[in-house]
Design a protein around this motif. Structure first.
Motif, short mmCIF file in Angstrom:
data_model
loop_
_atom_site.label_atom_id
_atom_site.label_comp_id
_atom_site.label_asym_id
_atom_site.label_seq_id
_atom_site.Cartn_x
_atom_site.Cartn_y
_atom_site.Cartn_z
N PRO A 290 0.66 -1.67 0.00
CA PRO A 290 -0.04 -0.12 -0.21
C PRO A 290 1.06 1.30 -0.17
O PRO A 290 1.81 1.67 0.83
N GLY A 291 0.25 2.27 -0.73
CA GLY A 291 1.16 3.60 -1.07
C GLY A 291 2.26 3.89 -1.09
O GLY A 291 2.97 4.92 -2.14
N GLN A 292 2.41 2.13 -2.16
CA GLN A 292 3.60 1.88 -3.18
C GLN A 292 3.70 2.29 -4.52
O GLN A 292 2.73 2.35 -5.79
N GLU A 293 4.80 3.52 -5.27
CA GLU A 293 4.62 3.88 -6.71
C GLU A 293 5.47 2.99 -7.48
O GLU A 293 6.58 2.17 -6.99
N TYR A 294 4.90 3.27 -8.42
CA TYR A 294 6.09 2.34 -9.88
C TYR A 294 7.39 2.12 -9.77
O TYR A 294 8.21 1.11 -9.82
N ALA A 295 8.46 2.81 -9.33
CA ALA A 295 9.79 3.23 -8.71
C ALA A 295 9.90 2.52 -8.61
O ALA A 295 11.06 1.76 -8.31
N GLU A 296 9.17 2.71 -6.77
CA GLU A 296 9.36 1.70 -5.16
C GLU A 296 9.55 0.29 -6.02
O GLU A 296 10.52 -0.67 -5.37
N LEU A 297 8.21 -0.20 -6.85
CA LEU A 297 7.85 -2.12 -7.07
C LEU A 297 9.07 -1.95 -7.48
O LEU A 297 9.87 -3.59 -7.42
N PHE A 298 9.53 -1.63 -9.30
CA PHE A 298 10.36 -1.80 -10.37
C PHE A 298 11.90 -1.75 -8.69
O PHE A 298 12.28 -2.86 -9.01
N GLU A 299 12.39 -1.12 -8.15
CA GLU A 299 13.20 -0.96 -7.30
C GLU A 299 13.84 -2.46 -6.84
O GLU A 299 14.68 -2.90 -6.40
N VAL A 300 12.33 -2.39 -5.66
CA VAL A 300 12.25 -3.84 -5.18
C VAL A 300 12.54 -5.32 -6.31
O VAL A 300 13.50 -6.37 -5.10
N ALA A 301 11.76 -5.22 -7.50
CA ALA A 301 12.05 -6.51 -7.95
C ALA A 301 13.41 -6.49 -8.47
O ALA A 301 14.48 -7.37 -8.47
N ASP A 302 13.85 -5.07 -8.85
CA ASP A 302 15.40 -5.33 -9.60
C ASP A 302 16.18 -5.82 -8.53
O ASP A 302 17.14 -5.97 -8.71
N ARG A 303 16.36 -5.68 -7.21
CA ARG A 303 17.21 -5.67 -6.14
C ARG A 303 17.42 -7.14 -6.06
O ARG A 303 18.58 -7.72 -5.85
N HIS A 304 15.94 -8.07 -6.48
CA HIS A 304 16.23 -9.62 -5.88
C HIS A 304 16.88 -9.81 -7.20
O HIS A 304 17.41 -11.35 -7.60
N LEU A 305 16.96 -9.50 -7.97
CA LEU A 305 16.94 -9.49 -9.82
C LEU A 305 18.81 -10.17 -9.64
O LEU A 305 18.91 -10.84 -9.73
N TYR A 306 18.89 -8.72 -9.63
CA TYR A 306 20.32 -8.56 -8.92
C TYR A 306 21.08 -9.87 -8.09
O TYR A 306 22.82 -10.59 -8.20
N ARG A 307 20.12 -9.97 -7.10
CA ARG A 307 21.30 -10.99 -5.79
C ARG A 307 20.73 -11.77 -6.72
O ARG A 307 21.43 -13.13 -6.03
N ASP A 308 19.14 -12.64 -7.62
CA ASP A 308 19.52 -14.20 -7.89
C ASP A 308 20.57 -14.32 -9.05
O ASP A 308 21.42 -15.23 -8.64
N LYS A 309 20.95 -13.13 -9.67
CA LYS A 309 21.95 -13.39 -11.02
C LYS A 309 23.36 -13.51 -9.82
O LYS A 309 24.14 -13.85 -10.58
N ARG A 310 23.59 -12.55 -8.83
CA ARG A 310 25.07 -12.34 -8.20
C ARG A 310 25.22 -14.81 -7.44
O ARG A 310 26.29 -14.99 -7.76
N ARG A 311 23.89 -14.81 -7.25
CA ARG A 311 23.78 -16.11 -6.81
C ARG A 311 24.47 -17.03 -8.23
O ARG A 311 25.36 -17.88 -8.30
N HIS A 312 23.46 -16.89 -9.26
CA HIS A 312 24.39 -17.41 -10.33
C HIS A 312 25.79 -17.76 -10.86
O HIS A 312 26.44 -18.68 -11.18
N MET A 313 25.66 -16.62 -11.24
CA MET A 313 27.90 -16.25 -10.72
C MET A 313 28.34 -16.58 -9.56
O MET A 313 29.51 -17.33 -11.04
#
Length: 361
Positions: A290-313
Motif C-alpha cells: 500500500p502506497g508504493q509507487e511504480y519506481a519503488e516496486l520496480f526497485e524492489v524487484a530489481d534488487r532481488h533480480l541482481y541478488r539472484d544473478k549474483r548467486r548464479h555467477m
C-alpha cells in the motif's frame, strides 16, 4: 464535386493523424458527408477472436449509441457475409427495437488491411433505399483508403509501444501500463506482483555463436513468457537481456508459479537442443505494498533480480573451478628430470664474492 475529388479529400482527412481512433472518426465523418447519408458507426478489430469494438458514431442519439454498444454486430448474417466476402453488403434494418429501427437502410463495409480485418464501417439512412452500383463502388474505394490509413496507424502504434524483435511491450509501454494498473490497485486494494527476468550470459552467447544466436535466444524466451502468463498480465522486453511481467490480482505465490512454469519450459528447450547453448534466467519478484509507487516496486524487484544473478555467477564460478580441478587430476604428472652426472674430479671450491677474505691473505 466528382468522386475522384471526394476520394482525395477523404484520403487526406484519414492520413492527417496516426491515432487509429482519430483515423476511424475522420473516415466515418467524411464518408457520410460525401455520400449525404444520415448516420453511421465504425468498429475497429481488437485482434483475438475477431472482436469488433465500436469507436465512434455520427448522427445517433445517446440512447441509440447505448443500444448499439450493447449489440455484438457479428451476430448479424449480413455482417458475417461482408467480412467473409470482403465486399460491401446492403442491410435493411429489421430489429425489434423502436430506436434502432428508425434507420431503415445501411451499407456494411468491411475494412481489410494488409494483415487482415481491421474494422467495419456502417453508413445508413433513415429512409428505405437501394444503394446503386456506383455508390457501392464509391464506398468500396473509400474503404480501401481508410483500411490503408488504419493499417499505417496500427503499425505506428505497434512500433511505438512494442519491442521490435519480440513483439512484447517495450519499456515505455510497460511502465505506462503498470502505472495505470497501480492506480486501480490503490483504489481497490487488490494485489499486484512484478517479476523481472534477466537472460544470463547473453554476451557470451553473442560472442561465441554470433548475434543471430543471441536474437534467437531472446525470441525463444519471449515465446516461453507468452505461454506462461495470463492474458491480463503485462509482458515486456525492457531492453537487452531484461524482461518484465506485471501480474494484476496476483500475489507472490502466483508469481512463484509463473517462475516455475518459465523455468520448466526453458529446461525442456535446453533438453530438446533447440538452441546450441543452454538458457538460464535470473528472477526478481516483488509484491505491491500500500502506497508504493511504480519506481519503488520496480526497485524492489530489481534488487532481488541482481541478488539472484549474483548467486548464479557464484555458482558458475565454483563449477568452473571444480571442472579445472577435475581436469588437472586427469593429467599425468611429468617425470622428474634425471640427476646431473657425477664429475670425474671434484671441482676446487673457490670463495664467492660474498665471503670476506682473512687479513693478510
Amino acid at each position: 464535386v466528382g468522386s475522384s475529388d471526394l476520394l482525395i479529400t477523404i484520403s487526406r482527412a484519414v492520413n492527417r493523424t496516426l491515432d487509429p481512433v482519430q483515423v476511424a472518426e475522420a473516415g466515418l465523418r467524411e464518408t457520410l458527408r460525401a455520400m449525404r447519408l444520415d448516420a453511421g458507426g465504425i468498429w475497429l478489430s481488437q485482434g483475438a477472436g475477431d472482436a469488433l469494438l465500436l469507436v465512434n458514431t455520427v448522427g445517433l442519439s445517446e440512447a441509440i449509441n447505448d443500444r448499439v454498444r450493447g449489440v455484438d454486430v457479428r451476430m448479424f448474417d449480413e455482417v458475417r457475409q461482408a467480412i467473409r466476402s470482403h465486399a460491401a453488403v446492403q442491410f435493411s434494418v429489421e430489429v425489434d427495437d423502436p430506436l434502432l429501427s428508425a434507420y431503415k437502410s445501411a451499407l456494411l463495409v468491411p475494412l481489410r488491411g494488409s494483415h487482415g480485418q481491421v474494422g467495419l464501417l456502417v453508413v445508413g439512412s433513415q429512409r428505405e433505399r437501394i444503394f446503386d452500383e456506383a455508390e457501392i463502388g464509391f464506398v468500396s474505394a473509400i474503404s480501401d483508403h481508410l483500411a490503408s490509413a488504419l493499417d499505417h496507424a496500427f503499425e505506428h502504434r505497434r512500433e511505438a509501444h512494442t519491442d521490435y524483435l519480440t513483439g512484447l511491450a517495450n519499456r515505455s509501454e510497460f511502465e505506462t501500463s503498470v502505472r495505470r494498473e497501480l492506480a486501480g490497485v490503490n483504489r481497490h486494494g487488490r494485489p499486484l506482483s512484478m517479476m523481472l527476468m534477466d537472460l544470463d550470459e547473453l554476451k557470451k552467447i553473442n560472442d561465441r555463436f554470433g548475434h543471430h544466436a543471441g536474437d534467437e535466444a531472446i525470441l525463444l524466451l519471449a515465446q516461453v513468457i507468452r505461454k506462461a502468463v495470463r492474458t491480463s498480465d503485462i509482458s515486456a522486453r525492457l531492453g537487452g537481456d531484461e524482461f518484465g511481467i506485471a501480474m494484476p490480482d496476483a500475489d507472490l505465490g502466483h508469481a512463484a508459479e509463473i517462475v516455475t512454469r518459465v523455468q520448466g519450459a526453458l529446461r525442456e528447450q535446453n533438453l530438446s537442443g533447440a538452441t546450441p547453448h543452454n538458457l538460464e534466467l535470473s528472477f526478481g519478484l516483488a509484491e505491491w505494498q500500500p502506497g508504493q509507487e511504480y519506481a519503488e516496486l520496480f526497485e524492489v524487484a530489481d534488487r532481488h533480480l541482481y541478488r539472484d544473478k549474483r548467486r548464479h555467477m557464484a555458482r558458475r564460478a565454483r563449477q568452473i573451478a571444480l571442472d579445472g580441478q577435475l581436469e588437472s587430476s586427469k593429467t599425468p604428472s611429468p617425470s622428474p628430470p634425471p640427476p646431473p652426472p657425477t664429475p670425474r674430479h671434484p671441482a676446487r671450491r673457490c670463495p664467492g664474492p660474498y665471503f670476506a677474505r682473512p687479513p693478510g691473505g
